[in-house]
Design a protein around this motif. Structure first.
Motif, PDB file in Angstrom:
ATOM      1  N   LEU A  31      12.085  -6.866   1.522  1.00 31.46           N
ATOM      2  CA  LEU A  31      12.939  -6.178   0.547  1.00 31.46           C
ATOM      3  C   LEU A  31      12.850  -6.870  -0.811  1.00 31.46           C
ATOM      4  N   GLY A  32      12.815  -8.205  -0.787  1.00 30.78           N
ATOM      5  CA  GLY A  32      12.673  -8.949  -2.038  1.00 30.78           C
ATOM      6  C   GLY A  32      11.355  -8.652  -2.728  1.00 30.78           C
ATOM      7  N   LEU A  33      10.281  -8.576  -1.957  1.00 34.59           N
ATOM      8  CA  LEU A  33       8.989  -8.224  -2.528  1.00 34.59           C
ATOM      9  C   LEU A  33       9.038  -6.818  -3.126  1.00 34.59           C
ATOM     10  N   GLY A  34       9.621  -5.888  -2.391  1.00 32.11           N
ATOM     11  CA  GLY A  34       9.744  -4.522  -2.910  1.00 32.11           C
ATOM     12  C   GLY A  34      10.558  -4.464  -4.192  1.00 32.11           C
ATOM     13  N   ALA A  35      11.653  -5.218  -4.239  1.00 29.90           N
ATOM     14  CA  ALA A  35      12.474  -5.251  -5.450  1.00 29.90           C
ATOM     15  C   ALA A  35      11.693  -5.853  -6.615  1.00 29.90           C
ATOM     16  N   THR A  36      10.958  -6.921  -6.354  1.00 30.86           N
ATOM     17  CA  THR A  36      10.148  -7.549  -7.402  1.00 30.86           C
ATOM     18  C   THR A  36       9.110  -6.579  -7.939  1.00 30.86           C
ATOM     19  N   LEU A  37       8.444  -5.879  -7.046  1.00 33.11           N
ATOM     20  CA  LEU A  37       7.448  -4.903  -7.485  1.00 33.11           C
ATOM     21  C   LEU A  37       8.094  -3.779  -8.293  1.00 33.11           C
ATOM     22  N   SER A  38       9.316  -3.407  -7.943  1.00 33.01           N
ATOM     23  CA  SER A  38      10.022  -2.372  -8.700  1.00 33.01           C
ATOM     24  C   SER A  38      10.414  -2.855 -10.082  1.00 33.01           C
ATOM     25  N   ILE A  39      10.914  -4.074 -10.149  1.00 29.74           N
ATOM     26  CA  ILE A  39      11.347  -4.633 -11.432  1.00 29.74           C
ATOM     27  C   ILE A  39      10.171  -4.790 -12.380  1.00 29.74           C
ATOM     28  N   HIS A  40       9.029  -5.204 -11.854  1.00 28.42           N
ATOM     29  CA  HIS A  40       7.861  -5.504 -12.682  1.00 28.42           C
ATOM     30  C   HIS A  40       6.780  -4.431 -12.591  1.00 28.42           C
ATOM     31  N   ARG A  41       7.183  -3.209 -12.300  1.00 28.65           N
ATOM     32  CA  ARG A  41       6.186  -2.168 -12.062  1.00 28.65           C
ATOM     33  C   ARG A  41       5.410  -1.759 -13.297  1.00 28.65           C
ATOM     34  N   ASP A  42       5.922  -1.998 -14.461  1.00 30.72           N
ATOM     35  CA  ASP A  42       5.220  -1.610 -15.684  1.00 30.72           C
ATOM     36  C   ASP A  42       4.500  -2.808 -16.286  1.00 30.72           C
ATOM     37  N   GLY A  43       3.367  -3.150 -15.687  1.00 30.88           N
ATOM     38  CA  GLY A  43       2.535  -4.199 -16.253  1.00 30.88           C
ATOM     39  C   GLY A  43       2.788  -5.589 -15.729  1.00 30.88           C
ATOM     40  N   GLY A  44       3.680  -5.746 -14.765  1.00 34.70           N
ATOM     41  CA  GLY A  44       3.945  -7.064 -14.208  1.00 34.70           C
ATOM     42  C   GLY A  44       2.752  -7.584 -13.424  1.00 34.70           C
ATOM     43  N   ALA A  45       2.634  -8.895 -13.340  1.00 36.07           N
ATOM     44  CA  ALA A  45       1.514  -9.511 -12.628  1.00 36.07           C
ATOM     45  C   ALA A  45       1.492  -9.100 -11.168  1.00 36.07           C
ATOM     46  N   SER A  46       2.657  -9.019 -10.531  1.00 41.61           N
ATOM     47  CA  SER A  46       2.689  -8.652  -9.116  1.00 41.61           C
ATOM     48  C   SER A  46       2.263  -7.213  -8.902  1.00 41.61           C
ATOM     49  N   GLU A  47       2.513  -6.370  -9.871  1.00 36.53           N
ATOM     50  CA  GLU A  47       2.102  -4.972  -9.754  1.00 36.53           C
ATOM     51  C   GLU A  47       0.596  -4.835  -9.989  1.00 36.53           C
TER      52      GLU A  47
ATOM     53  N   ARG B   1       0.824  -1.219   0.000  1.00 34.68           N
ATOM     54  CA  ARG B   1       0.000   0.000   0.000  1.00 34.68           C
ATOM     55  C   ARG B   1       0.854   1.264   0.000  1.00 34.68           C
ATOM     56  N   ALA B   2       1.949   1.266   0.746  1.00 39.40           N
ATOM     57  CA  ALA B   2       2.842   2.430   0.739  1.00 39.40           C
ATOM     58  C   ALA B   2       3.395   2.670  -0.660  1.00 39.40           C
ATOM     59  N   ARG B   3       3.794   1.594  -1.315  1.00 42.46           N
ATOM     60  CA  ARG B   3       4.325   1.725  -2.672  1.00 42.46           C
ATOM     61  C   ARG B   3       3.282   2.303  -3.621  1.00 42.46           C
ATOM     62  N   ARG B   4       2.071   1.831  -3.511  1.00 40.64           N
ATOM     63  CA  ARG B   4       1.021   2.236  -4.452  1.00 40.64           C
ATOM     64  C   ARG B   4       0.433   3.601  -4.134  1.00 40.64           C
ATOM     65  N   GLN B   5       0.247   3.905  -2.868  1.00 39.50           N
ATOM     66  CA  GLN B   5      -0.379   5.168  -2.491  1.00 39.50           C
ATOM     67  C   GLN B   5       0.615   6.319  -2.486  1.00 39.50           C
ATOM     68  N   ARG B   6       1.824   6.065  -1.997  1.00 38.71           N
ATOM     69  CA  ARG B   6       2.817   7.142  -1.876  1.00 38.71           C
ATOM     70  C   ARG B   6       3.907   7.060  -2.933  1.00 38.71           C
ATOM     71  N   ARG B   7       3.838   6.018  -3.746  1.00 35.08           N
ATOM     72  CA  ARG B   7       4.838   5.791  -4.793  1.00 35.08           C
ATOM     73  C   ARG B   7       6.256   5.779  -4.216  1.00 35.08           C
ATOM     74  N   THR B   8       6.381   5.147  -3.073  1.00 37.74           N
ATOM     75  CA  THR B   8       7.687   5.003  -2.448  1.00 37.74           C
ATOM     76  C   THR B   8       7.722   3.680  -1.697  1.00 37.74           C
ATOM     77  N   ASP B   9       8.882   3.108  -1.615  1.00 34.32           N
ATOM     78  CA  ASP B   9       9.033   1.873  -0.857  1.00 34.32           C
ATOM     79  C   ASP B   9       9.674   2.236   0.466  1.00 34.32           C
ATOM     80  N   PRO B  10       9.036   1.862   1.573  1.00 34.05           N
ATOM     81  CA  PRO B  10       9.565   2.263   2.873  1.00 34.05           C
ATOM     82  C   PRO B  10      10.882   1.591   3.248  1.00 34.05           C
ATOM     83  N   LEU B  11      11.277   0.551   2.534  1.00 37.88           N
ATOM     84  CA  LEU B  11      12.481  -0.192   2.896  1.00 37.88           C
ATOM     85  C   LEU B  11      13.589  -0.138   1.855  1.00 37.88           C
ATOM     86  N   LEU B  12      13.246  -0.126   0.579  1.00 31.80           N
ATOM     87  CA  LEU B  12      14.257  -0.298  -0.461  1.00 31.80           C
ATOM     88  C   LEU B  12      15.330   0.777  -0.487  1.00 31.80           C
ATOM     89  N   ARG B  13      15.043   1.948   0.031  1.00 38.60           N
ATOM     90  CA  ARG B  13      16.059   3.004  -0.039  1.00 38.60           C
ATOM     91  C   ARG B  13      17.334   2.630   0.702  1.00 38.60           C
TER      92      ARG B  13
END
Length: 184
Positions: free
Chosen positions: A146-162, A87-99
């Motif tokens: 962190l792995g989930l966040g990285a996966t969502l970042s890698i597949h953010r443009d149309g990926g199934a997880s996104e 939800r943080a990634r989607r609502q705020r467009r930021t990952d609270p951990l990946l930085r």
């Protein structure tokens, strides 16, 4: 220019500052550069944060993210953590951990970021975990997230997880996290 009164102005500044401090050495980061990226004035940054030093301190503070991630009873914490991250990634467009992973600043800046993450997130989580090896389990839990966040970042443009609903991701990932929370 972003409306300075808009609640997103502060978040835009923090997002731009996190990116700037992650990609450049501290000495090369300027308030004007951050302001341009955030589409605000440099004077607004000074008004809201005081100085570059204070802005850096806020960008390396994980306490609010930890509050959000850990705000659930232990028996539902795994699912909650996955939902909070997605939800943080989607609502705020930021990952609270990946930085903490992608910071490219000089060694001193990366050390500050890692030390604050360890203190404010990892140790705090470990302090909540029952049973044996809480520090190890806390690190592994955060590794999952962190792995989930990285996966969502890698597949953010149309990926199934996104495209999946946050609840579906929590259904799939939450049990693995919960097993580590519950311990042996």
């Amino acid at each position: 220019m972003t409306d300075p009164a808009a609640p997103s102005g502060r978040q835009a500044i923090l997002r731009a500052a996190r990116r700037a401090f992650a990609l450049q050495p501290y000495a090369q980061v300027t308030l004007r550069g951050i302001a341009a990226e955030a589409e605000v004035s440099a004077s607004l940054i000074v008004k809201l944060f005081g100085s570059k030093e204070e802005l850096f301190a806020q960008t390396t503070d994980f306490s609010a993210d930890a509050d959000e991630l850990l705000d659930a009873p232990l028996d539902g914490l795994g699912r909650h953590m996955v939902l909070a991250l997605v939800r943080a990634r989607r609502q705020r467009r930021t990952d609270p951990l990946l930085r903490v992973v992608f910071s490219l600043g000089i060694a001193d800046e990366r050390t500050v970021l890692r030390d604050r993450f360890r203190e404010q997130v990892t140790r705090r989580l470990a302090g909540r975990l029952p049973g044996a090896e809480p520090e190890l389990r806390a690190e592994l839990i955060l590794g999952h997230l962190l792995g989930l966040g990285a996966t969502l970042s890698i597949h953010r443009d149309g990926g199934a997880s996104e495209q999946a609903a946050p609840e579906r991701l929590a259904d799939l990932c939450g049990p693995a996290v919960q097993r580590l929370i519950d311990g042996p």
